[in-house]
Motif scaffolding. Structure first.
Motif, PDB file in Angstrom:
ATOM      1  N   ILE B 163      33.019  41.877  34.609  1.00 12.18           N
ATOM      2  CA  ILE B 163      31.906  42.142  33.696  1.00 12.18           C
ATOM      3  C   ILE B 163      31.263  43.498  33.990  1.00 12.18           C
ATOM      4  N   GLY B 190      37.636  39.212  34.806  1.00 17.88           N
ATOM      5  CA  GLY B 190      37.146  38.954  36.167  1.00 17.88           C
ATOM      6  C   GLY B 190      36.730  37.507  36.360  1.00 17.88           C
ATOM      7  N   HIS B 191      35.874  37.299  37.334  1.00 13.67           N
ATOM      8  CA  HIS B 191      35.468  35.934  37.666  1.00 13.67           C
ATOM      9  C   HIS B 191      34.747  35.244  36.519  1.00 13.67           C
ATOM     10  N   ALA B 343      34.730  48.954  40.247  1.00 11.74           N
ATOM     11  CA  ALA B 343      34.067  47.679  39.943  1.00 11.74           C
ATOM     12  C   ALA B 343      35.067  46.561  40.182  1.00 11.74           C
ATOM     13  N   GLY B 345      34.838  44.005  42.235  1.00 13.28           N
ATOM     14  CA  GLY B 345      34.328  42.656  42.461  1.00 13.28           C
ATOM     15  C   GLY B 345      34.490  42.120  43.869  1.00 13.28           C
ATOM     16  N   TYR B 346      34.581  40.787  43.953  1.00 17.12           N
ATOM     17  CA  TYR B 346      34.560  40.091  45.245  1.00 17.12           C
ATOM     18  C   TYR B 346      35.704  39.098  45.335  1.00 17.12           C
ATOM     19  N   LEU B 369      34.813  27.520  42.807  1.00 23.02           N
ATOM     20  CA  LEU B 369      35.643  27.988  41.691  1.00 23.02           C
ATOM     21  C   LEU B 369      36.479  26.849  41.116  1.00 23.02           C
ATOM     22  N   ILE B 417      24.210  34.330  44.952  1.00 23.47           N
ATOM     23  CA  ILE B 417      24.373  33.521  43.738  1.00 23.47           C
ATOM     24  C   ILE B 417      24.558  32.034  44.031  1.00 23.47           C
ATOM     25  N   LYS B 424      23.303  24.965  39.133  1.00 17.98           N
ATOM     26  CA  LYS B 424      24.028  24.867  37.854  1.00 17.98           C
ATOM     27  C   LYS B 424      25.003  23.685  37.912  1.00 17.98           C
ATOM     28  N   LEU B 521      40.975  50.165  49.450  1.00 16.95           N
ATOM     29  CA  LEU B 521      40.432  50.761  48.226  1.00 16.95           C
ATOM     30  C   LEU B 521      39.489  51.912  48.593  1.00 16.95           C
ATOM     31  N   ASP B 563      24.612  38.581  40.920  1.00 15.74           N
ATOM     32  CA  ASP B 563      24.799  37.731  39.750  1.00 15.74           C
ATOM     33  C   ASP B 563      25.251  38.585  38.570  1.00 15.74           C
ATOM     34  N   ILE B 564      25.483  37.911  37.456  1.00 14.11           N
ATOM     35  CA  ILE B 564      26.003  38.645  36.292  1.00 14.11           C
ATOM     36  C   ILE B 564      24.988  39.673  35.757  1.00 14.11           C
ATOM     37  N   PRO B 565      23.696  39.282  35.583  1.00 14.43           N
ATOM     38  CA  PRO B 565      22.759  40.279  35.048  1.00 14.43           C
ATOM     39  C   PRO B 565      22.722  41.566  35.876  1.00 14.43           C
ATOM     40  N   SER B 567      25.089  42.708  37.855  1.00 10.24           N
ATOM     41  CA  SER B 567      26.381  43.402  37.749  1.00 10.24           C
ATOM     42  C   SER B 567      26.423  44.210  36.461  1.00 10.24           C
TER      43      SER B 567
HETATM   44  C1  FAD Z   1      31.600  29.770  41.447  1.00  8.48           C
HETATM   45  C2  FAD Z   1      30.774  30.897  40.945  1.00  8.48           C
HETATM   46  C3  FAD Z   1      29.911  30.714  39.880  1.00  8.48           C
HETATM   47  C4  FAD Z   1      29.125  31.747  39.399  1.00  8.48           C
HETATM   48  N1  FAD Z   1      28.290  31.524  38.370  1.00  8.48           N
HETATM   49  C5  FAD Z   1      27.478  32.497  37.927  1.00  8.48           C
HETATM   50  C6  FAD Z   1      26.578  32.276  36.869  1.00  8.48           C
HETATM   51  O1  FAD Z   1      26.514  31.178  36.323  1.00  8.48           O
HETATM   52  N2  FAD Z   1      25.733  33.275  36.503  1.00  8.48           N
HETATM   53  C7  FAD Z   1      25.765  34.498  37.101  1.00  8.48           C
HETATM   54  O2  FAD Z   1      24.960  35.371  36.763  1.00  8.48           O
HETATM   55  N3  FAD Z   1      26.647  34.754  38.093  1.00  8.48           N
HETATM   56  C8  FAD Z   1      27.513  33.785  38.515  1.00  8.48           C
HETATM   57  N4  FAD Z   1      28.402  34.058  39.520  1.00  8.48           N
HETATM   58  C9  FAD Z   1      28.513  35.433  40.025  1.00  8.48           C
HETATM   59  C10 FAD Z   1      29.499  36.256  39.151  1.00  8.48           C
HETATM   60  O3  FAD Z   1      30.802  35.774  39.344  1.00  8.48           O
HETATM   61  C11 FAD Z   1      29.461  37.715  39.503  1.00  8.48           C
HETATM   62  O4  FAD Z   1      28.161  38.209  39.407  1.00  8.48           O
HETATM   63  C12 FAD Z   1      30.314  38.578  38.563  1.00  8.48           C
HETATM   64  O5  FAD Z   1      31.556  37.980  38.311  1.00  8.48           O
HETATM   65  C13 FAD Z   1      30.533  39.944  39.166  1.00  8.48           C
HETATM   66  O6  FAD Z   1      31.312  40.712  38.295  1.00  8.48           O
HETATM   67  P1  FAD Z   1      32.166  41.960  38.805  1.00  8.48           P
HETATM   68  O7  FAD Z   1      32.650  42.637  37.603  1.00  8.48           O
HETATM   69  O8  FAD Z   1      31.355  42.720  39.761  1.00  8.48           O
HETATM   70  O9  FAD Z   1      33.368  41.351  39.674  1.00  8.48           O
HETATM   71  P2  FAD Z   1      34.603  40.403  39.295  1.00  8.48           P
HETATM   72  O10 FAD Z   1      34.211  39.394  38.333  1.00  8.48           O
HETATM   73  O11 FAD Z   1      35.147  39.943  40.602  1.00  8.48           O
HETATM   74  O12 FAD Z   1      35.654  41.367  38.591  1.00  8.48           O
HETATM   75  C14 FAD Z   1      36.400  42.305  39.293  1.00  8.48           C
HETATM   76  C15 FAD Z   1      37.662  42.658  38.519  1.00  8.48           C
HETATM   77  O13 FAD Z   1      38.350  43.696  39.214  1.00  8.48           O
HETATM   78  C16 FAD Z   1      39.737  43.372  39.286  1.00  8.48           C
HETATM   79  N5  FAD Z   1      40.267  44.029  40.498  1.00  8.48           N
HETATM   80  C17 FAD Z   1      40.057  43.692  41.790  1.00  8.48           C
HETATM   81  N6  FAD Z   1      40.686  44.557  42.611  1.00  8.48           N
HETATM   82  C18 FAD Z   1      41.311  45.464  41.828  1.00  8.48           C
HETATM   83  C19 FAD Z   1      42.115  46.617  42.099  1.00  8.48           C
HETATM   84  N7  FAD Z   1      42.373  46.995  43.331  1.00  8.48           N
HETATM   85  N8  FAD Z   1      42.593  47.327  41.048  1.00  8.48           N
HETATM   86  C20 FAD Z   1      42.302  46.940  39.771  1.00  8.48           C
HETATM   87  N9  FAD Z   1      41.553  45.869  39.459  1.00  8.48           N
HETATM   88  C21 FAD Z   1      41.060  45.135  40.478  1.00  8.48           C
HETATM   89  C22 FAD Z   1      39.770  41.893  39.342  1.00  8.48           C
HETATM   90  O14 FAD Z   1      41.025  41.393  38.952  1.00  8.48           O
HETATM   91  C23 FAD Z   1      38.623  41.531  38.409  1.00  8.48           C
HETATM   92  O15 FAD Z   1      39.097  41.474  37.085  1.00  8.48           O
HETATM   93  C24 FAD Z   1      29.199  33.013  40.009  1.00  8.48           C
HETATM   94  C25 FAD Z   1      30.065  33.195  41.089  1.00  8.48           C
HETATM   95  C26 FAD Z   1      30.828  32.151  41.571  1.00  8.48           C
HETATM   96  C27 FAD Z   1      31.712  32.344  42.732  1.00  8.48           C
END
Ligand code: FAD
Ligand code: SF4
Ligand code: SF4
Ligand code: SF4
Lengths: 336, 670
Positions: B163, B190-191, B343, B345-346, B369, B417, B424, B521, B563-565, B567
C-alpha cells in the motif's frame, strides 16, 4: 669550511645494528666522492675521533651529519644534542634514527624486563647475578657508563632533524644519489629540498615499483611465505594471501623483496604524509578481507600471528599509539 | 547574553557562538563560562568574538552571526550547538546570506554529545571547551567549497508494491511524472491484499485496495514490473541507472486476457505459503488472488510438471489465446531514474520461535496472517472461522498479543499494529461465531484516531481481557474441563493470580520484523539499517522519509512497524519529497568528496572494490585509481583504506582532523 677548504662531514651510530654504516661503505667508489668533497671530521666506525674533538669545534661547523640509530641511552642523547649543535644539516639516517626500527620494538617491554631477559633468563649463565650499574667506585675514583632510558626514541623526538633518509638500511644507490645532491648543492648547482623532507626515497609506495600484476583485492586467508608451496611469480603477493606491506611502504628500494617473492616488510617506512604506518596497513587489509562473518574474520586474522611484527616492525617507536615520548612522559624513574 | 570582543593580528578572523538551546545545553553546561574561556584562551588562534545566546538557530541567532560576519569581517565561524544532522545547513545558510562561503562554518555538537549525555556540570563545561577548541583548531584549515549541480531525471523507481509503494507511485504518476514499480511477487498489493477487514473502521480491505491497484495497472505514467527484482543500482541522486531482473512468467502478456482457464486446468496443486499463509492451495500457474494486478499469471518453475518432468503443458493446451510460452527467459531491463522510493514492507515474526506457544506443534494455534485468511470471504474457508480440521467452529478463542514483540528474547520494540489487530480479530470472531473470546495483553496500545473507541466497542461486545504475558500454551490437561482443549497458562496481573484458561483456538498476534533480506536491500541501495534491521530515516522527526543517501527515500513499514494509514501517509510524503526534487530540475550536491593524488597512488587496488557508490575507477593503462566526483558521496571509506595516503577528502583532510584532535587535547596538554 675547514682548513683544506672542504666542508665537514660526520656520521654517527646510536642504537642501531651497524647496517647503515655498511650501506654507506657499500656505495663502493662513491665513498671516494665523500673524501674528495668533504673533510671527514667524525665517524667512529671509520676513523678515530673523540667526543671532545667534536665539542671543541665551533657550533654549526659541520655541514652534513648522517646520524643513524635511535636514542636508547644517555650517551646517545648527549651525542645527538652535541651533533645537532655542531651541524648545519642533520640527517636522520636509516630506519632507527627516523622511526625507531627493530630496537624500537623493545618499547613493548619495561626496562626491568629487558634487563631480566638479558641478565637473568634461562639462556644466560650468570651465577653471580651480575647486572649493569650506571656508576661504580674503583680505587681511581667513580666511573660511569651510560644509563638506559625506559624507551627508545627516534632522533626527532630528541633534537630537531633537517632530513630523513628511510631504509633498513638505506639502499646504496639512494645514498649515492643523496651524496650527489649535497655535492651539487655545495657547488650551487642544486637547491636543498624543504626542511623536514624525506630524501633518498620515492614519493609513492613499493607497489608502484613492483612489477607484479594486481586485481581488485579480496583476501580470504593469510599465509606465511614459507608455508606456501608455489608462489605465483606474476601475481601480487597480497592477493596470494601473503601479507605484503608494499601498499603502505614508501618506494625507493626498487621493490626488491616482492620482486624476489618475499613480502615487503616495510623498512622504508610510511608513505609521504602518513602518520602511522601500522594503522594505515591495518585499515587497508581490514578493508579487503572478504567476509562479514565475525568468526570467519577471526579465522582469517589468525593468519597474522604477530600483528606488531607485521605492522609495527619498523615504526613502533614512532607510531601514534605508542610513541617513545609517551612512554617517556609517564616514566618517573627517568626524571631522577 | 555576554559578548567578548578582542582584536588580533591573525590571518583568520574567527567568530564562536555557544548556544544555550533553552535549558537543553545551558542546564548542563555553563555556556557563559565556555564562551569567556574561548575568548581568552583561543584569541591567539584568531578568535575575534565569542558569544553565547539562547537559541542560535532562531532567526535572531542567525542574524547575530550574519551581522558579526559583516561588521567584524569574520572569515571563519564555529557554532557550539546541536548535532550537524540537525542544524549544519541552518548555519551554513546564515553564512551564505552574509556572503561567507558556507563551508567555512563548523558546527560542533555540545548537546547530543555533551549536555544530553552528561550530568556533572563542571565536567560537561570542561568537555564543551575541549570540543569547541577542536572546532576552532579545525576551522582554520577549512577551504571554501562550491556545491556541484546535477540535473534530476524526472522518472522515479518505487520498489515494493504494497500500500505504501502504491500510494507513492500514484501520487507521482498523477502529478504527471513517469514511475517504475518493481514488485517481487506476481501481483502488487502487499500484506493488505491478504486481509478481510481493516481496523478501526472495518472497511473491507479489498474494497479500498483494489481500486488503487487497478489505477496503478492502468495508469499511463506507470510501468509495472511484477515478478521482478532490482539487481544493480549505479549512479547518484538525479541520475540512477537501475538494472532489474524480470523473471520469466512463461505467459505472454500481449495475448493473455486473464481468463484464468489455465489455473483451473493446471493439475499441480501447491501449498500457497505467501498469500494464503500456508492455509490454502494455488496451482503451479497462478495469480495470487483473483483481483491481482496485473491479471497475468506466472508459472512457478519449481512446481511445474512440464518443467520438472518434461510433459504436461495442460495450460498451453487450454489457453484460448495461445499466451503460454515455455521458452521465455529471465530478462534484464535497465531504467534511468532520478529518485528511488523503497517500500518493501515487513515480514511476520515467525511464531515457531516462541516454542512454548506451540505454533507448528499444536494444530489449533494459528498465526495472525493465517487468521486473516481464515476470516477472509475469498479465503480457503470462504470466511468460515473453523479449527484446523476444517469443520469445527470454536466455542472459545484466545488471542495472544505481543508475540515476539516487547520481548527481550526476540524484539524489544512494540510492533504497533498487533493490539489493534488483536481487537479486530476479537470482533470478527465474536460477530461470526459467537464464541467466547479472551485477549491476553501486556499493555493495551490503541493510540491513534478512533482506535480507543474501537477498543471500547470490543469491550462492550463482551470480549474478556486478561492482562498478563502468556507463559505457555499446552494441550496437557491437568484439571477437569481441560481435556481436548488448548490451555493458556497466564499470570493475570490485575487479579494477581495464575490462571489456566482452556480454549479451542489460539491466535498469535505475531509482531512485525524487517524483511529477512533488508540488509541486502540496504546495501544494494547504499543506505543503512538500524540494529533491529529496519531501514533508517534521515531524521526520526524532521525527515522521516528521506535517508542519508541523497535520492533514496523510504516509505511504509520498511522503516518500522506501521498501520495502513501511516504507511499511506508516508508513501504520499515520499512522493512529495521526490516531486519537490523533480520540479527543481537540478540539485546541489555536497562538495564533500574524495580525490586521488595520482602521484602518490601506486595502483595497489586496495580501494578498488570498496566504494558503496561505485565511484572508483581504475585505469589499467596508467596503473592509477581515480574517483568520479559526481558519484562520490564523501563517505570516507576509501580514504581510510588507502595505505599510501593517496586519497584525501574535502572537509575531512588529515590536517583538519589532526588539528581538531590538537584542539581537543588542548586542555590536557602539559
Ligand atoms: C495480521 C495483520 C493484520 C493487519 N491488519 C491491519 C489493519 O486492519 N489495519 C491497518 O491499518 N493495518 C493492519 N496491518 C498492518 C499492515 O499490514 C501494514 O501497515 C501495511 O501492510 C504496510 O504496507 P507496506 O506497503 O509498507 O508493506 P507490505 O504490505 O509488506 O508491502 C510490501 C511489498 O513489497 C514487496 N517486496 C518486498 N521485498 C521486495 C523486493 N526486494 N523487491 C520488490 N518487491 C519487494 C512485497 O512483495 C510487498 O508487495 C496488519 C498487519 C498484520 C500482520
Ligand atoms: S606484491 Fe606487495 S608490493 Fe607488489 S603489488 Fe602486491 S602488495 Fe604491492
Ligand atoms: S569517499 Fe571514496 S568510498 Fe566513499 S563515496 Fe567517495 S569514492 Fe566512494
Ligand atoms: S588504495 Fe590508494 S594507492 Fe592503492 S590504488 Fe587506491 S588510491 Fe591508489
Amino acid at each position: 669550511m675547514s682548513i683544506n677548504g672542504k666542508p665537514k662531514f660526520a656520521m654517527y651510530w646510536a642504537a642501531s645494528c651497524g647496517g647503515c654504516e655498511i650501506a654507506v661503505l657499500n656505495t663502493h667508489e662513491k665513498i671516494l666522492d665523500i673524501d674528495t668533497n668533504f673533510e671527514v671530521v667524525f665517524w667512529p666506525i671509520a676513523m678515530d675521533a673523540k667526543y671532545n674533538d667534536v665539542k671543541a669545534m665551533e657550533d654549526k661547523s659541520i655541514l652534513l651529519t648522517l646520524f643513524n640509530g635511535g636514542i636508547r641511552n644517555t650517551e646517545n642523547e648527549e651525542v645527538a644534542n652535541l651533533l645537532r649543535r655542531k651541524s648545519q644539516i642533520l640527517v636522520a639516517f636509516g630506519s632507527c634514527a627516523s622511526e625507531g626500527c627493530i630496537p624500537g620494538l623493545a618499547n613493548l617491554s619495561s626496562l626491568s624486563d629487558i634487563f631480566n631477559a638479558s641478565y637473568q633468563s634461562a639462556s644466560t649463565v650468570n651465577p653471580d647475578n651480575v647486572a649493569p650499574k650506571t656508576s661504580v667506585s674503583v680505587p681511581e675514583g667513580e666511573i660511569h657508563i651510560p644509563a638506559m632510558f625506559p624507551a627508545l626514541r627516534p632522533l626527532d623526538q630528541v633534537v630537531s632533524v633537517d632530513y630523513y633518509m628511510p631504509g633498513c638500511p638505506p639502499e646504496s644507490h639512494q645514498i649515492s644519489r643523496v651524496i650527489d645532491l649535497v655535492i651539487k648543492v655545495i657547488s650551487k648547482e642544486a637547491d636543498l629540498p624543504p626542511i623536514g623532507s624525506v630524501i633518498g626515497a620515492g614519493e609513492s609506495t613499493v607497489c608502484d615499483e613492483c612489477p607484479r600484476h594486481r586485481d581488485v583485492k579480496t583476501i580470504k586467508q593469510f599465509v606465511r611465505v614459507q608455508d606456501i608451496d608455489k608462489i605465483n611469480a606474476d601475481l601480487c603477493l597480497l592477493e596470494q594471501g601473503i601479507p605484503c606491506n608494499g601498499p603502505a611502504s614508501r618506494s625507493g628500494c626498487g621493490a626488491l623483496c616482492p620482486k624476489s617473492g618475499a613480502q615487503c616488510i616495510g623498512c622504508y617506512g610510511p608513505a609521504e604524509g602518513v602518520l602511522d604506518f601500522g594503522a594505515r596497513m591495518i585499515t587497508a587489509l581490514a578493508s579487503v578481507i572478504e567476509s562479514n562473518e565475525p568468526s570467519e574474520i577471526e579465522r582469517i586474522l589468525e593468519g597474522i600471528p604477530d600483528p606488531v611484527g607485521q605492522f609495527y616492525r619498523f615504526n613502533l617507536a614512532n607510531s601514534l599509539l605508542r610513541t617513545g615520548t609517551a612512554a617517556w612522559r609517564n616514566n618517573a624513574s627517568l626524571k631522577e | 547574553m555576554t559578548n567578548f570582543t578582542t582584536s588580533n593580528g591573525n590571518k583568520e578572523r574567527i567568530g564562536v557562538y555557544v548556544c544555550h538551546c533553552g535549558s537543553n545545553i545551558a542546564g548542563t553546561v555553563n555556556v557563559e563560562e565556555v564562551a569567556a574561556w574561548v575568548r581568552t584562551e583561543l584569541e591567539g588562534l584568531g578568535v575575534l568574538i565569542s558569544r553565547d545566546y539562547k537559541f542560535m538557530c532562531s532567526s535572531l541567532g542567525q542574524e547575530l552571526i550574519q551581522n558579526d560576519i559583516k561588521e567584524l569581517g569574520l572569515t571563519r565561524i564555529v557554532v557550539g550547538a546541536c548535532s550537524p544532522h540537525l542544524h549544519e545547513q541552518t548555519f551554513r545558510t546564515a553564512c551564505r546570506r552574509a556572503e561567507l562561503n558556507p563551508y567555512l562554518c563548523e558546527l560542533v555538537s555540545i548537546r547530543e554529545q555533551i549536555s544530553w549525555v552528561h550530568t556533572d556540570k563542571d565536567q560537561a563545561t570542561e568537555k564543551s571547551k575541549a570540543v569547541i577548541a577542536g572546532g576552532v583548531y579545525r576551522v582554520v584549515h577549512h577551504q571554501p567549497l562550491e556545491p556541484l549541480h546535477v540535473p534530476i531525471h524526472p522518472a522515479t523507481l518505487v520498489v515494493g508494491g504494497g500500500i505504501a509503494g502504491i500510494q507513492a507511485a500514484l501520487e507521482l504518476a498523477d502529478a504527471g511524472y513517469p514511475v517504475y514499480i518493481v514488485e517481487r511477487e506476481p501481483s502488487i498489493g502487499g500484506h493488505m491484499a491478504q486481509f478481510d477487514k481493516t481496523f478501526p473502521t472495518l472497511d473491507c480491505a479489498a474494497c479500498i485496495l483494489t481500486p488503487k491497484m487497478v489505477s496503478v495497472g492502468s495508469h499511463p505514467n506507470i510501468t509495472l514490473l511484477t515478478w521482478s527484482e532490482v539487481r544493480q543500482v549505479e549512479g547518484y541522486v538525479g541520475n540512477f541507472t537501475v538494472t532489474i531482473q524480470k523473471k520469466a512468467r512463461y505467459v505472454n502478456d500481449e495475448f493473455c486476457t486473464g481468463c484464468a482457464i489455465c489455473q483451473e486446468k493446471c493439475p499441480k496443486k501447491v501449498i500457497d505459503e505467501i498469500y494464503e499463509a500456508g492455509l490454502g492451495y494455488r496451482k503451479a500457474i497462478y495469480t495470487p488472488f483473483p483481483q491481482a494486478v496485473p491479471k497475468y499469471p506466472v508459472i512457478d518453475r519449481q512446481n511445474c510438471i512440464y518443467f520438472q518432468k518434461g510433459t504436461c503443458k495442460a495450460c498451453e493446451k487450454f489457453c484460448p489465446t495461445n499466451a503460454i510460452d515455455f521458452t521465455q527467459e529471465d530478462e534484464l531491463v535497465t531504467v534511468n531514474v532520478g529518485n528511488i522510493i523503497l517500500a518493501t514492507g515487513y515480514d511476520l515474526f515467525d511464531a515457531r520461535r516462541v516454542s512454548q506457544y506451540g505454533y507448528g506443534r499444536l494444530a489449533n494455534v494459528f498465526t495472525s496472517l493465517e487468521f486473516e485468511r481464515l476470516s477472509n470471504a475469498a479465503g480457503p474457508t470462504n470466511g468460515d472461522i473453523v479449527l484446523r480440521d476444517g469443520v469445527t467452529v470454536p466455542k472459545t478463542v484466545g488471542i495472544v498479543h505481543c508475540v515476539g514483540s516487547r520481548d527481550r528474547n526476540f524484539n524489544n520494540y512494540c510492533s504497533v499494529i498487533c493490539c489493534m489487530q488483536g481487537l479486530k480479530f476479537a470482533h470478527i470472531v465474536h460477530e461470526r461465531t459467537g464464541a467466547t473470546v479472551y485477549n491476553f495483553y501486556i499493555d493495551m496500545r490503541t493510540a491513534y484516531k478512533a482506535y480507543d473507541e474501537f477498543y471500547q466497542r470490543v469491550l462492550e461486545e463482551g470480549t474478556l481481557f486478561v492482562r498478563g504475558k502468556v507463559a505457555e500454551i499446552t494441550d496437557a490437561a491437568r484439571l477437569p474441563g481441560e481435556e481436548g482443549k488448548l490451555i493458556i497458562q497466564v499470570e493475570d496481573t490485575l487479579a494477581g493470580k495464575q490462571r489456566r484458561i482452556p480454549v479451542d483456538m489460539v491466535i498469535l498476534s505475531s509482531g512485525l520484523e524487517p524483511r529477512s533480506d533488508a540488509k541486502d536491500l540496504a546495501k544494494l541501495f547504499g543506505i543503512s539499517c538500524s540494529a533491529d534491521g529496519w531501514l533508517i530515516e534521515k531524521h526520526p522527526k524532521l525527515d522521516p522519509v528521506a535517508t542519508m543517501t541523497e535520492g533514496i527515500f523510504i516509505a511504509g513499514s520498511v522503516q518500522g512497524p506501521k498501520d495502513i494509514p501511516t504507511s499511506v501517509a508516508q508513501g504520499a510524503a515520499a512522493a512529495a519529497r521526490v516531486l519537490g526534487r523533480i520540479q527543481q530540475g537540478e540539485i546541489a550536491i555536497e562538495p564533500i568528496l574524495a580525490s586521488v593524488d595520482a602521484e602518490k597512488c601506486s595502483g595497489c587496488r586496495i580501494c578498488n572494490g570498496l566504494c558503496p557508490y561505485n565511484a572508483i575507477v581504475f585505469h589499467d593503462d596508467r596503473n592509477v585509481t581515480e574517483i568520479n566526483p559526481a558519484l562520490c558521496q564523501g563517505c570516507g571509506t576509501c580514504i581510510a583504506a588507502c595505505p599510501a595516503g593517496a586519497i584525501s577528502g574535502t572537509g575531512f583532510s588529515d590536517t583538519q582532523i589532526l588539528a581538531q584532535i590538537d584542539g581537543l587535547l588542548l586542555l590536557n596538554a602539559e
